[in-house]
Write an enzyme that holds these catalytic residues in place. Structure first.
Site, PDB file in Angstrom:
ATOM      1  N   ASP A 103      40.530  43.224  18.110  1.00 58.50           N
ATOM      2  CA  ASP A 103      41.943  43.501  17.832  1.00 58.50           C
ATOM      3  C   ASP A 103      42.595  42.250  17.247  1.00 58.50           C
ATOM      4  O   ASP A 103      42.131  41.127  17.465  1.00 58.50           O
ATOM      5  CB  ASP A 103      42.686  43.864  19.129  1.00 58.50           C
TER       6      ASP A 103
HETATM    7  N1  URA Z   1      38.395  45.563  23.751  1.00 53.92           N
HETATM    8  C1  URA Z   1      39.686  45.535  23.379  1.00 53.92           C
HETATM    9  O1  URA Z   1      40.522  46.162  23.996  1.00 53.92           O
HETATM   10  N2  URA Z   1      40.026  44.792  22.313  1.00 53.92           N
HETATM   11  C2  URA Z   1      39.137  44.074  21.611  1.00 53.92           C
HETATM   12  O2  URA Z   1      39.510  43.386  20.648  1.00 53.92           O
HETATM   13  C3  URA Z   1      37.792  44.093  22.014  1.00 53.92           C
HETATM   14  C4  URA Z   1      37.449  44.852  23.086  1.00 53.92           C
END
Ligand code: URA
Length: 233
Positions: A103
Site C-alpha cells: 500500500d
Molecule cells: N497488507 C496490507 O494491509 N498492506 C500492505 O501493504 C501489505 C500487506
C-alpha cells in the site's frame, strides 16, 4: 540494441558517470576493438564486450531489493505519485516491475525484477511464500485476538485467511507472517479484531530479508545468494 554506456552500467561495471571515464581510458573492447564512445549501439547477445580484457556476459534478469518508503506507489507508472521505479531512475528500468504491491502508506521490502517467471512463482497463491511484516497497532493486542488471527481469520472474503504466525514484540507491536497476498490483507486481519494498523513495514519475502543498512527510498542489487534463495523460496 543498446547504448554501450547504458549496457556497461546495467551490467554493474560502474555508474553512468564512471563508465564515461572507463571508456575514455580505452578499457573497453567491442569485438576485439577498443571502443571509447558511449553512444555506440551494441547487441549484448551477439557482440563480444570486454572490460579490462575480461568478457562481460549478458545478464538477462536483474533483481533489486528496494526499501519502499511511505508515499510512493508500487506501480510502474502513476499520474500523481512517485512510483517505486522512479527510485531506480539511474538504472535502465526497461522491463522492470515490482513483485507484488505494498500500500502507499506501507514501507519496506519490495523486490524489483524483470524476471516474470520468478515473480509469478513468488506471488502465486498456491506457492504460499512467507511474507513477514512489522505491525504497529492503535491499541494493545490480547492473546485471544492473536489466537483468533493465527487460526485463520475471516476478513469477509470467500474464504477465511490461511493460518499465520504472530510474534508479539510489545503490547501494541507485533510481527506477522502470512502466506497470501490479499488486498490490504494485514490491515484487514487486525481490523477484524477491532484494531487499526498505524504503521506497516514488510521485513521479508520468502528467504530474502530487507537489508538493515538500507534506508527508506534506497535500493541495491540482490546478491547471487539472495537470488538463489528467492528462487528456491
Ligand atoms: N497488507 C496490507 O494491509 N498492506 C500492505 O501493504 C501489505 C500487506
Amino acid at each position: 540494441m543498446i547504448r554501450l554506456d547504458k549496457y556497461l552500467s546495467n551490467m554493474n561495471i560502474a555508474s553512468r558517470s564512471k563508465v564515461k571515464e572507463i571508456l575514455k581510458g580505452g578499457r573497453v573492447r567491442v569485438n576485439s576493438k577498443v571502443e571509447t564512445k558511449g553512444d555506440v549501439k551494441v547487441d549484448p547477445e551477439v557482440d563480444v564486450i570486454e572490460f579490462d580484457g575480461v568478457r562481460i556476459f549478458y545478464e538477462q534478469y536483474r533483481y533489486f531489493m528496494l526499501y519502499k518508503p511511505q508515499g510512493c506507489v508500487s506501480a510502474t507508472k502513476d499520474r500523481l505519485s512517485d512510483t517505486v521505479l522512479d527510485i531506480l531512475k539511474d538504472e535502465n528500468t526497461d522491463g522492470l516491475f515490482p513483485v507484488g504491491r505494498l500500500d502507499k502508506d506501507t514501507e519496506g521490502l519490495l523486490i524489483i525484477t524483470n524476471d516474470g517467471k520468478t515473480a509469478h512463482e513468488l506471488l502465486s497463491p498456491a506457492k504460499h511464500v512467507d511474507k513477514k511484516y512489522l505491525v504497529h497497532l492503535d491499541k494493545l493486542i490480547d492473546d485471544a485476538a492473536i489466537a483468533q488471527i493465527e487460526a485463520g481469520i475471516d476478513i469477509g472474503d470467500d474464504k477465511p485467511c490461511l493460518p499465520c504466525e504472530i510474534e508479539k514484540i510489545e503490547d501494541d507491536k507485533v510481527f506477522i507472517t502470512i502466506r497470501e497476498g490479499r488486498f490490504h490483507q494485514v490491515k484487514r486481519m487486525f481490523a477484524a479484531v477491532g484494531l487499526n494498523v498505524t504503521y506497516l513495514k514488510r521485513v521479508s519475502m520468502g528467504a530474502v530479508t530487507l537489508d538493515e543498512n538500507l534506508q527508506p527510498g534506497k535500493y541495491r542489487r540482490l546478491t547471487d545468494e539472495e537470488i538463489e534463495r528467492l528462487k528456491n523460496k
